[in-house]
Design a protein around this motif. Structure first.
Motif, short mmCIF file in Angstrom:
data_model
loop_
_atom_site.label_atom_id
_atom_site.label_comp_id
_atom_site.label_asym_id
_atom_site.label_seq_id
_atom_site.Cartn_x
_atom_site.Cartn_y
_atom_site.Cartn_z
N ALA A 22 30.62 57.21 6.30
CA ALA A 22 30.53 57.53 4.87
C ALA A 22 30.28 56.27 4.05
CB ALA A 22 31.81 58.23 4.42
N ALA A 23 30.96 55.19 4.40
CA ALA A 23 30.78 53.93 3.66
C ALA A 23 29.35 53.43 3.81
CB ALA A 23 31.77 52.88 4.17
N ALA A 24 28.86 53.46 5.03
CA ALA A 24 27.51 52.96 5.28
C ALA A 24 26.47 53.83 4.57
CB ALA A 24 27.24 52.91 6.79
N ALA A 36 28.89 38.40 5.22
CA ALA A 36 28.93 39.64 4.45
C ALA A 36 29.62 39.41 3.12
CB ALA A 36 29.68 40.71 5.24
N THR A 37 28.97 39.88 2.05
CA THR A 37 29.60 39.77 0.74
C THR A 37 30.83 40.67 0.69
OG1 THR A 37 27.37 39.51 -0.09
CG2 THR A 37 29.11 39.82 -1.72
N ARG A 38 30.65 41.87 1.23
CA ARG A 38 31.78 42.80 1.28
C ARG A 38 31.92 43.32 2.71
NH1 ARG A 38 33.38 45.31 -3.79
NH2 ARG A 38 34.65 46.62 -2.43
N ALA A 39 33.13 43.73 3.04
CA ALA A 39 33.33 44.36 4.35
C ALA A 39 34.22 45.57 4.17
CB ALA A 39 33.98 43.38 5.31
N VAL A 40 33.89 46.61 4.89
CA VAL A 40 34.75 47.78 4.94
C VAL A 40 35.28 47.87 6.37
CG1 VAL A 40 34.80 50.29 4.93
CG2 VAL A 40 33.68 49.06 3.06
N GLY A 84 36.00 56.13 2.53
CA GLY A 84 34.87 55.36 3.03
C GLY A 84 33.73 55.38 2.03
N ALA A 85 33.43 56.57 1.53
CA ALA A 85 32.33 56.70 0.58
C ALA A 85 32.59 55.87 -0.67
CB ALA A 85 32.13 58.17 0.22
N GLN A 86 33.81 55.95 -1.13
CA GLN A 86 34.17 55.19 -2.33
C GLN A 86 33.96 53.68 -2.13
OE1 GLN A 86 35.01 56.16 -5.27
NE2 GLN A 86 35.55 54.14 -6.08
N ALA A 87 34.40 53.19 -0.98
CA ALA A 87 34.25 51.76 -0.69
C ALA A 87 32.77 51.41 -0.58
CB ALA A 87 34.98 51.41 0.61
N GLY A 88 31.97 52.31 -0.03
CA GLY A 88 30.54 52.05 0.10
C GLY A 88 29.88 51.97 -1.27
#
Lengths: 419, 993, 93, 191
Positions: free
Chosen positions: B183-185, B281-285, B465-469
């Motif tokens: 979902a994040a990806a 990576a600027t951000r990581a989930v 996950g989606a929210q973090a993405g």
């Protein structure tokens, strides 16, 4: 009935009753209001100092203060190598004293620290390196320390997994100290703690020193997270945190704190039965009794108190490993860790009194602190108990930086990231 | 029977593709999509390994990299990989695996006699014994322990495979391709952000493939496959299968390992075996999911005891029944799915033991499976020989029921996989309700979502996950459209595994750390002996130190220690993890540059010509230098070297000096800067002249030396030693940028710009004259010693000519642009032919510089001051320079400090060797009598005997004295006479000729 | 660890080489020997913010003053060392 | 009178192996032998004078950031603060420019790496972000390829990257690129 002394007989006896009779290896006392000597730092050196103070010098009203759990610093985070293959007159007698104490340690402590004299082999790759190692080996011999030069044929016999055929920097031979080897690091801390405890030394964990009480230039005690503890004398043995602790007493030291990473692989069947150092890259290796390859290289090379390093150093070490020993390619690294090294400005330690009366310093061990543990304990205890340096540690003075009587094994000068 | 435990349908394996493999020499078959573990289970193979200490039979307990038991040696010979987890090995044709740590065979392991002695082999027993007699440790005890320890064997030869390193940058790194990670990806990828999605598995989806869930009306594996297909269609999304994110480092750097070729027998041509990814990576989930933990009960290590979630994985993903008749033992509601899935697959449920007695889902499942439910019960022990054949269950009232079964599916709850969140020192926080450590402060830029954050529900995971993405994309400047969170099948109210952590004790061993054979009793003993800190517990018992890094054991051990000592879990400590997340091949961290490519190889301009001449080369740092040029009939280096020296001293020779560091220094303050870095003056140097200079470190020790030539008022040309070229450049930049920023001077490295040949010997002027173009005068008057000039050679090639000599002969250094270096050496040799020229190598050069007493590397060893080198008087008193103040310290002025002198053997036929120490004649060779050491030696053909340089204490008083060169490691001692370090032409008449 | 070179942008730590404490000032040429010994050998070595010298050795060759927390490795500022040195000598003048 | 000297490349077939791609080349590796190079540093207080002289002689602005500007046969690549690497495919003499000019025509070697897999190949050696969003034609970086210091720029959108290294590292760099490119269809030819 509880069991005090360790032996095969006590183990067998306890085996028959489900090991219910073992006592704690050390007590967990509350601090007393004051002690004759307070040692700050419950690492290998601090605990060893307490042991020798009590056993050799008869000073038993002693506390060791540890801010976390004993043995949690560098004595529990190193690659367990012991050796006395030093070059300079300021160092050899000290490390040889340490080597001799290692050789009798287990009987002295009644604790098996698995002192394993499996030899330390330093590879060389050029004529110049060979000559430098001969100079070192000769210096060792002149101090009564064993050393020998190995040729390639001999190396092939004892270290067949080295890359003799395809190396960028061909292996031309090695210096070996047969009496060098490894010691089970945690056991050193525990063995000294148990022994010191047995002499009545109070080992106080979770007790952080927050300040010193100094009156008229003389130490009176330490402020701690568990209250003030009075002390006739205070010994600092805080390794990577030496500068921080010394700053509380108003001192600045010729020391930088750096992180050194080390690594262990998954356990494998016996693969290498000596300690081996690579002379053309940053890599050294041995194998633990559990089967893990224990290896490391250079410090990360910047000031740090973070107990962890960065990726380029990990890669550098493994690159070195693959260059000299490509058979380990498919062995997996299991864990890495970082320790904080008190890197002195000439690469050699300091065991000396300080300008504060009754306050003593044991610091600057760089990455050589583990092998020094017994001698550092003995010499620091000698200094504290008798107010005079132990003869083998006489060169480890704080004023040598000002006088120019440095002990610079590597010849890189005042740049700790190169020691 | 072939694949006796393979279910008729189910799973993601490709039943059309049968794959043959071998385990312990026996042939089996599995399917594409199997792991070695699933294929073994499909064949009814339960016994796959022996434990570390007691050699107890062990089977597959998990289905991923947390597996502690099912370790094998994979492949053979130079490719043998010890301790490979069968649960992570993708089946390939011809796979050959061996069980480990058994003798003579897995089924009949004589070493299991260790079990008889197990009352002795408790935690830490070795600290208490094997001490007497001391000398037996290395001879007897240790070899015995070492042979028993370790599991698999290392490869038999150098690793034949290639490795590759690869750096990638992204806006978002997603760790784990389960529901939350997908979902994040998707959320970030759809918005256009650069995303890397990495998962250790070869099929993406995580538990979506292991469970029978429904998402938006689709089966969960189908939903996952569709999500992956969409991700792979996005140009800025990189999907990495078989890729484990190993570690988080400072600055958003992550290390990951891609197993490029481990799923085939041998890597394809030019393909690496594995690839190390350095991901910036600027951000990581972090969406790494969670790992199930067992409950400790008697014989919980028998093959057939399996984690409840793993049992579902084998059923649903691989179509393998891990047993025929199962007992499910759990303290969570999640295990209800195991009951239902086993039952649906036709596995009989013998009993459901709800350890806490409060999981309605378990109760419902038991009902649906028509299985007896034992509320608040426990399994006292499993029974069986080499595998579970039954178990003894204690019910809430303490009655014991014996139950036949071949599978015990156990769940003590789930541990969030948040290891990466602690790599930068983040401290996890204990959540009592969820009975789990949850991520505390994370590395900058990292968000933890889904089960890794303790959000165990599927809908929750996808939403988080989606929210973090979306957030990561918007951070990177991409507007993400709202992510439609899909609907999922109903999820029960969750009961987490809040204990009990262990069954009431029985005489059977209850294991906490399966691989390291750490039992509940070991934890109790550890507590009894005062090792109550969690770190002491680990170190004393070796809990969590095995190849599974305690993924199933750590929390269990901690919880039991808390229990034993009457403390809470957070009071007892926490489980921190250090890199790597999963063990990683050392070869992969080493990378591509091995063997001869370990470091760059620098070849000086004459190299190819020297190769043609049959030169023998030697490594000097990264350079290859010609050591000597053997001629036919010469039997060794010595003979060739002597001939080369002789030729230079009597005729003329040529040496490639291009490896020396060369620095172009320009600017109005060039002279001022040189005066700061050299101890002697350079501002006063005339244009067209060269001068020898010595530079110190600020601590007063010699750092480097060389000659520097003034080409114009504002232009100098510095040479450094070969070894220190880079260090000197750095030093100059430091002086210019930091110490004296007002100085106006610029540097350029011209080391490689110039091919520089030393032409040395009495006939050198004639050779040089034959090379320079008409109109240039190289006579002694026009170009005296230490003179320099710019001219052209060989018909117009511009060159610099220096009248410098390291050999002590009349000599020149001729520099031409490097592209002409090859032609230049050929021209020099040709021009020199009439004068008897020969090329000479580093060996001959070394002989001649020792004959002249010039300090070099062995003397400039970092512990020698100018005065030690006999250059104290060179230091200018009129200026400040780096190292001046510290060179004046008492310790450096001490006459006992060894100073540079020369030596010659009293017995002129004796050989003198570098590294020898010096002691007074008649004195014991002891520490107290150590008076110095020999640094450089050579056979001097000019003198007809060996000579040496070295450092000797109180040298001034000892000229002419006979001392001993002590060399116990080699030839023994010889008597040497202390002499001046200059052995040839002390007046320097030759070089001024 | 990554360092944002003011000239080249953020780069991996392996492009940089370290020297150490940037708060030290080289004593004047007439300063006593003890001042030089202090400068060469003694350090505050703080646990916390540390101003330190690095060189972008595999890049633009610039010496940099990096402000970094030695407990977390977090970098809060990177300046060209020459600018810092010039400002300092102006301040002193 | 000795014969005139013939220039030689630092690369020879036995140290810089030639490889032909099977099928379409994913990445092409070549050496550039047609460049004159010079390092130019501005002197204090004369920065403007240098910039003016460059503008006058070549019609370009010296880049103040990590860029490369091209004008006919001549190009100037930023090489650090106040420093440039000038290149020319003609017989341009940079030595008259008012600054510290140091000939690097022989000190450096230039390798060109191009093609659809060029970026991927370089990612095995270079840790920079060469994604088009981060690095484009005209951009310059000073970095290292594994342990070899390089000046790198993108010269077209093929993409083509040019790597400038010290001459004696060129053979190793060539081999490392060729090795990394082997699985990506490399075409590596000398000359």
């Amino acid at each position: 009935m509880s069991t005090d002394r360790y032996s095969i007989f006590s183990v067998l006896r306890e085996a028959l009753r489900g090991h219910t009779g073992w006592k704690p290896a050390w007590r967990s006392p509350d601090p007393k209001p004051s002690y004759d000597v307070v040692i700050v730092g419950g690492g290998g050196h601090g605990l060893a100092t307490a042991h020798y103070l009590a056993k050799t010098y008869g000073v038993r009203n002693v506390a060791v203060l540890e801010k976390g759990w004993i043995g949690g610093g560098n004595v529990g985070r190193n690659t367990t190598i012991v050796r006395s293959n030093y070059l300079l007159a300021g160092n050899i007698p000290f490390y040889e004293h340490s080597m001799k104490l290692w050789e009798g340690l287990e009987q002295d402590l009644n604790y098996n620290a698995m002192v394993s004299q499996r030899g330390v082999v330093n590879l060389f790759h050029s004529d110049g390196q060979r000559d430098a190692y001969v100079r070192r080996g000769t210096a060792m011999r002149m101090h009564g320390v064993d050393s020998e030069l190995l040729d390639v044929a001999e190396l092939k016999r004892i270290l067949p997994m080295l890359d003799f055929d395809n190396a960028r920097f061909p292996i031309k031979g090695a210096l070996r100290q047969k009496r060098g080897g490894t010691v089970r690091h945690d056991a050193v801390a525990w063995g000294y703690a148990r022994s010191a405890d047995g002499f009545g030394v109070d080992i106080i964990q979770n007790c952080e020193v927050t300040g010193f009480r100094i009156e008229d230039g003389r130490i009176k005690g330490v402020e701690t997270s568990r209250g003030f503890i009075g002390a006739g004398k205070v010994g600092l043995s805080t390794a990577g945190n030496s500068s921080r602790v010394a700053a509380m007493a108003g001192m600045r030291l010729p020391i930088e704190s750096h992180v050194l990473q080390a690594f262990v692989s998954e356990g494998i069947k016996p693969f290498i039965d000596t300690v081996c150092t690579f002379g053309a890259g940053h890599f050294y290796i041995s194998q633990s009794d559990k089967g893990g390859l224990v290896f490391g290289g250079d410090i990360d090379g910047y000031n740090s108190y973070a107990q962890r390093g960065n990726l380029p150093t990990v890669e550098d070490v493994c690159e070195g490993g693959m260059a000299v020993m490509p058979q380990i390619g498919r062995v997996r690294m299991l864990r890495s860790w970082g320790g904080i090294m008190d890197m002195s400005m000439d690469g050699s330690p300091i065991i000396d009194a300080t300008p504060v009366q009754g306050l003593y310093l044991n610091a600057g061990w760089c990455y050589g602190g583990f092998k020094a543990t017994p001698a550092a304990g003995d010499c620091f205890a000698h200094l504290i108990a008798r107010d005079a340096p132990h003869p083998v540690a006489a060169a480890y003075r704080l004023d040598r930086f000002a006088t120019g009587r440095l002990i610079d094994e590597k010849g890189v000068g005042a740049q700790p990231n190169l020691h | 029977m072939a694949q006796s435990h393979r279910l008729p349908s189910r799973g993601l394996v490709d039943r059309a593709r049968t794959i043959g493999f071998r385990f312990d020499g026996r042939s089996y078959e599995g399917h594409a999509g199997d792991t070695l573990a699933s294929a073994l289970l499909a064949n009814g193979v339960r016994l796959v390994g022996r434990s570390f200490k007691y050699h107890r039979p062990r089977g597959v307990i998990a289905s991923g990299s947390e597996e502690p038991n099912a370790l094998v040696e994979l492949r053979t010979g130079a490719r043998r990989e010890p301790n490979t987890k069968a649960t992570t090995v993708e089946l390939f044709d011809g796979l050959d695996a061996q069980s480990q740590n058994r003798w003579p065979s897995l089924a009949f392991d004589l070493m299991s006699v260790n079990q008889l002695a197990s009352p002795v082999f408790v935690a830490g027993f070795y600290y208490k014994t094997f001490m007497w007699p001391a000398k037996l440790w290395e001879k007897l005890y240790e070899p015995m322990i070492r042979r028993a320890a370790g599991l698999g064997r290392a490869a038999e030869a150098a690793d034949p495979d290639d490795y590759e390193k690869f750096t990638a940058h992204c806006d978002l790194l997603v760790v784990g391709a389960g529901p939350a990670g997908l979902a994040a990806a998707l959320a970030a990828g759809r918005a256009g952000a650069r995303v890397i999605l990495a998962d250790e598995d070869f099929v993406l989806g995580g538990r979506l493939n292991a469970d029978r869930r429904v998402i938006d009306g689709a089966t969960s594996p189908d939903w996952a496959a569709r999500a992956v297909a969409e991700l792979e269609s996005l140009p800025e999304v990189t999907v990495l299968r078989r890729t484990t994110v190993l570690a988080a480092y400072d600055g958003g750097v992550y290390a990951a390992l891609e197993r490029v070729s481990d799923h085939i027998a041998v890597p394809a041509a030019h393909q690496p075996r594995q690839r190390l990814w350095r991901i910036v990576a600027t951000r990581a989930v972090l969406a790494a999911g969670s790992l199930e933990r067992p409950i400790a009960f008697g014989n919980n290590d028998l093959p057939g005891v399996m984690l409840a979630g793993a049992a579902r994985t084998y059923l649903n993903r691989y179509g393998v029944a891990p047993g025929k008749r199962a007992v499910v033992y759990a303290s969570t509601s999640d295990a209800a799915r195991t009951v239902l899935d086993l039952s649906a697959a036709g596995v009989e449920i013998a009993a459901v033991v709800d350890a806490r007695g409060d999981a309605p889902a378990l109760q419902e499942a038991a009902k649906a499976a028509k299985a007896p439910l034992i509320l608040g019960g426990s399994i006292a022990r499993a029974t069986g020989w080499r595998g579970v054949s039954g178990c003894e269950i204690a019910d809430a009232s303490g009655r014991t029921l014996k139950m036949e079964c071949d599978l015990v599916a156990v769940s003590g709850g789930w541990n969030p996989s948040m290891q990466l969140s602690t790599h930068l020192g983040g401290r996890p926080v204990w959540d009592d309700a969820k009975a789990a450590f949850l991520p505390g402060s994370c590395p900058p830029g990292m968000t933890v979502v889904g089960a890794a954050a303790g959000a165990f529900g599927l809908a929750q995971a996808i939403a988080a996950g989606a929210q973090a993405g979306v957030e990561a994309a918007s951070d990177a400047g991409f507007a993400a459209s709202a992510f439609d969170v899909p609907s999922v099948d109903p999820e029960p109210d969750v009961v987490y595994g809040r204990g009990p952590w262990r069954s009431p004790s029985t005489s059977a061993k209850a294991f906490v750390d399966l691989q390291n054979d750490v039992t509940v009793k070991d934890v109790e003993l550890s507590a009894r002996e005062g090792f109550v800190s969690v770190e002491h517990l680990k170190r004393y018992t070796t809990l969590g130190m095995a190849t599974d890094q305690g993924k199933t054991a750590n929390l269990l051990g901690l919880a039991i220690m808390a229990d034993v000592t009457g403390r809470t879990i957070p009071q007892t400590g926490m489980t921190l993890s250090r890199p790597p997340f999963a063990p990683v091949a050392i070869g992969a961290l080493g990378g591509a540059h091995r063997g001869k490519e370990f470091k760059p190889t620098r070849l000086p301009p004459s190299h190819f010509w020297a190769e043609e001449q049959g030169a023998v080369f030697t490594e000097t740092g990264q350079w290859m230098r010609a050591a000597y040029f053997p001629r036919s009939g010469e039997k060794d280096w010595f003979e060739s070297t002597m001939r080369e020296v002789e030729t230079v001293r009597t005729k003329v020779g040529v040496y490639d000096a291009s490896t020396l560091g060369k620095i172009d220094i320009q600017g109005p303050d060039a002279a001022a800067l040189l005066d700061k870095v050299y101890i002697n003056a350079f501002a006063s140097l005339a244009v067209g002249k060269a001068r020898y200079g010595l530079m110190l470190r600020e601590d007063g020790m010699a750092m480097d030396d060389g000659t520097t030539t003034r080409l114009s008022d504002t232009h100098y040309y510095m040479t450094t030693t070969t070894a220190n070229a880079a260090a000197v450049m750095r030093h100059l930049e430091y002086a210019k940028q930091w110490l004296w920023p007002e100085l106006d001077v610029a540097f350029a490295s011209v080391t490689d710009q110039w091919a520089q040949y030393a032409i040395a010997g009495p006939r050198s002027r004639e050779v040089v004259a034959a090379l320079v173009d008409e109109g240039f005068d190289v006579s002694n008057e026009a170009l005296p010693y230490m003179g320099a000039t710019e001219l052209t050679v060989c018909g117009g090639t511009r060159a610099r000519l220096f009248r410098l000599s390291f050999s002590g002969e009349l000599a020149y250094e001729l520099a031409v642009p490097a592209r002409y270096g090859d032609a230049m050496i050929r021209a020099i040799i040709k021009a020199g032919q009439p004068f008897g020229i020969c090329p000479y190598g580093a060996e001959a050069l070394s002989v001649m510089r020792i004959e002249k007493g010039h300090a070099a590397g062995p003397e400039l060893n970092g512990t020698t001051a100018a005065a030690d080198l006999g250059m104290g008087r060179m230091a200018s008193k009129k200026k400040d320079f780096i190292g001046r103040a510290m060179a004046g310290r008492d310790g450096l002025a001490d006459p006992a400090r060894p100073r540079l002198v020369g030596f010659r053997p009293v017995d002129r036929s004796a050989r003198l060797r570098s590294g020898s120490h010096l002691v007074a004649r008649g004195a014991e060779p002891s520490a107290a009598n150590d008076a110095g050491y020999v640094t450089s030696t050579a056979y001097s053909p000019s003198n007809g005997h060996w000579i040496g340089l070295g450092f000797l204490a109180r040298a001034e008083e000892r000229m002419g004295e006979i001392v001993i060169a002590h060399d116990p490691l080699r030839d023994g001692d010889i008597e040497v006479e202390v002499v001046s370090p200059v052995f040839v032409d002390p007046e320097g008449a030759r070089l001024r000729a | 660890m990554r360092i944002a070179c003011p000239h080249c942008g953020p780069r991996g730590v392996d492009e940089f080489s370290y020297l150490g404490d940037a708060t030290l000032t080289r004593p004047a040429s007439d300063a006593p020997e003890a001042a030089f010994a202090d400068y060469v050998y003694f350090r505050d070595n703080p646990a916390g913010e540390h101003r330190e010298l690095w060189q972008h050795a595999s890049g633009c060759q610039s010496w940099l003053v990096v402000t970094r927390d030695t407990r977390t490795h977090a970098i809060s500022q990177v300046e060209a060392a020459r600018d810092v040195a010039l400002a300092r000598s102006k301040g002193a003048a | 009178m000795p014969e005139a000297l013939i220039a030689k490349s630092p690369l020879r077939p036995h140290v810089a192996s030639e490889v032909s791609a099977h099928g379409d080349a994913g990445v092409t590796l070549r050496e550039r032998l047609d460049l004159r190079l010079a390092q130019i540093s501005a002197l204090r207080g004369r920065e403007q004078e240098l910039a003016d002289a460059v503008r006058q002689a070549f019609g370009v602005e010296l880049p103040a950031t990590s860029k490369r500007v091209v004008s006919g046969p001549v190009a100037f690549a930023w090489a650090g603060p106040g420093r440039w690497l000038a290149s020319s495919t003609a017989e341009t003499d940079f030595s008259a420019l008012p600054g510290a000019v140091s000939d690097q025509s022989d000190g450096r070697a230039v390798l060109s790496v191009s093609g659809p897999k060029a970026r991927e190949t370089l990612a095995t050696l270079i840790s920079l972000d060469l994604h088009p969003r981060a690095f484009a034609t005209g951009d310059v970086a000073l970095t290292h390829a594994a342990s070899i210091a390089v000046t790198l720029w993108q010269s077209d959108d093929a993409p083509t990257y040019e790597l400038v290294c010290f001459r004696t590292f060129a053979a190793t760099l060539w081999r490392w690129i060729a090795h990394a490119g082997a699985s990506r269809g490399i075409d590596a030819k000398l000359g």
